[in-house]
Design a protein around this motif. Sequence first.
Motif, PDB file in Angstrom:
ATOM      1  N   ARG A  71       1.813  11.295  14.718  1.00 52.86           N
ATOM      2  CA  ARG A  71       3.129  11.095  14.719  1.00 52.86           C
ATOM      3  C   ARG A  71       3.899  12.081  13.880  1.00 52.86           C
ATOM      4  O   ARG A  71       3.364  12.845  13.042  1.00 52.86           O
ATOM      5  N   CYS A 105      11.282  17.749   8.033  1.00 54.32           N
ATOM      6  CA  CYS A 105      10.166  17.063   8.581  1.00 54.32           C
ATOM      7  C   CYS A 105       9.799  15.957   7.558  1.00 54.32           C
ATOM      8  O   CYS A 105       9.235  16.311   6.417  1.00 54.32           O
ATOM      9  N   VAL A 106       9.969  14.842   7.830  1.00 56.18           N
ATOM     10  CA  VAL A 106       9.791  13.543   6.865  1.00 56.18           C
ATOM     11  C   VAL A 106       8.369  13.061   6.907  1.00 56.18           C
ATOM     12  O   VAL A 106       7.948  12.940   5.836  1.00 56.18           O
ATOM     13  N   ASP A 107       7.636  13.108   8.008  1.00 59.57           N
ATOM     14  CA  ASP A 107       6.456  12.734   7.999  1.00 59.57           C
ATOM     15  C   ASP A 107       5.650  13.306   9.260  1.00 59.57           C
ATOM     16  O   ASP A 107       6.123  13.625  10.164  1.00 59.57           O
ATOM     17  N   TYR A 131      11.250   4.801   5.640  1.00 59.23           N
ATOM     18  CA  TYR A 131      11.490   5.494   6.689  1.00 59.23           C
ATOM     19  C   TYR A 131      12.786   5.255   7.417  1.00 59.23           C
ATOM     20  O   TYR A 131      13.510   5.743   7.592  1.00 59.23           O
ATOM     21  N   SER A 140      11.699  10.245  15.882  1.00 52.66           N
ATOM     22  CA  SER A 140      10.155   9.930  15.827  1.00 52.66           C
ATOM     23  C   SER A 140       9.588   9.769  16.931  1.00 52.66           C
ATOM     24  O   SER A 140       9.847   9.078  17.926  1.00 52.66           O
ATOM     25  N   SER A 165      -4.382   8.066   4.656  1.00 53.95           N
ATOM     26  CA  SER A 165      -4.015   8.055   3.288  1.00 53.95           C
ATOM     27  C   SER A 165      -5.059   8.727   2.358  1.00 53.95           C
ATOM     28  O   SER A 165      -6.025   8.445   2.505  1.00 53.95           O
ATOM     29  N   GLN A 190       6.140   2.114   3.554  1.00 56.22           N
ATOM     30  CA  GLN A 190       6.783   3.495   4.048  1.00 56.22           C
ATOM     31  C   GLN A 190       7.331   3.368   5.327  1.00 56.22           C
ATOM     32  O   GLN A 190       8.631   4.148   5.447  1.00 56.22           O
ATOM     33  N   GLN A 191       7.000   2.446   6.313  1.00 57.37           N
ATOM     34  CA  GLN A 191       7.621   2.475   7.542  1.00 57.37           C
ATOM     35  C   GLN A 191       9.135   1.935   7.085  1.00 57.37           C
ATOM     36  O   GLN A 191      10.197   2.426   7.882  1.00 57.37           O
ATOM     37  N   PHE A 233      -1.580   5.400   8.819  1.00 59.12           N
ATOM     38  CA  PHE A 233      -1.448   5.375   7.469  1.00 59.12           C
ATOM     39  C   PHE A 233      -2.803   5.195   6.797  1.00 59.12           C
ATOM     40  O   PHE A 233      -3.218   6.018   5.894  1.00 59.12           O
ATOM     41  N   LEU A 282      10.514  20.619   4.193  1.00 61.58           N
ATOM     42  CA  LEU A 282       9.667  19.667   4.045  1.00 61.58           C
ATOM     43  C   LEU A 282       9.020  19.292   2.711  1.00 61.58           C
ATOM     44  O   LEU A 282       9.252  20.182   1.713  1.00 61.58           O
ATOM     45  N   ALA A 284       1.469  13.404  10.829  1.00 60.99           N
ATOM     46  CA  ALA A 284       0.047  12.726  10.673  1.00 60.99           C
ATOM     47  C   ALA A 284      -0.514  12.665  11.886  1.00 60.99           C
ATOM     48  O   ALA A 284      -0.099  12.466  12.936  1.00 60.99           O
TER      49      ALA A 284
END
Length: 172
Positions: free
Chosen positions: A83, A96-98, A62, A71, A40, A58-59, A36, A131, A100
């Motif tokens: 991730r 797709c939530v996240d 989620y 995940s 960021s 954030q974690q 992150f 997304l 990176a």
Amino acid sequence: MDHADILFDAAVAMRLADLEVRAEIPGDTAFLTGLFLATSPLAGMLPGPVLAQQAQAQQASYRADFPQAMSRIATRGEVDIGRILIDWSGTGSCTCVDIAVLPQAQCGGIGTALLEAWIATADALDRPCTLQVAVGNPAQRIYTRLGFIPNPAADPFGPVIELTRPNGVLRA
């Protein structure tokens, strides 16, 4: 592990020979915080402790909002490099939530391989992909290339753009 997870893991293995994924574990918190901080858009604008708080928030968000999401930590060799967090529990679609990838591992096809594995899995399950991407994020070009289109019902003046990829759409 459910069916989508198994299909996804196999799809990743077919895309990049040296890319592997594994399930996220509680011990990954430090990696996720570092990821992150490294990715960021607020890095350099906010003090490190404030960004670390944002990572923790954030974690927690989620985990609370997507408790059944898959995940995966992307690894190259023994090194964690990225991730992807996908929620398969939605009715009709998957989100797709996240996603990176550490800056030093970017531009090597890792993010694209993860996205393509998600899309291939969604296609196999006959589900469209959704997304959100921040307005102005250069990743929007990748999503467009992969067949994502803006959701016409989304707020055109919001801070994020909602994108959908119907099942089976061929890339340009």
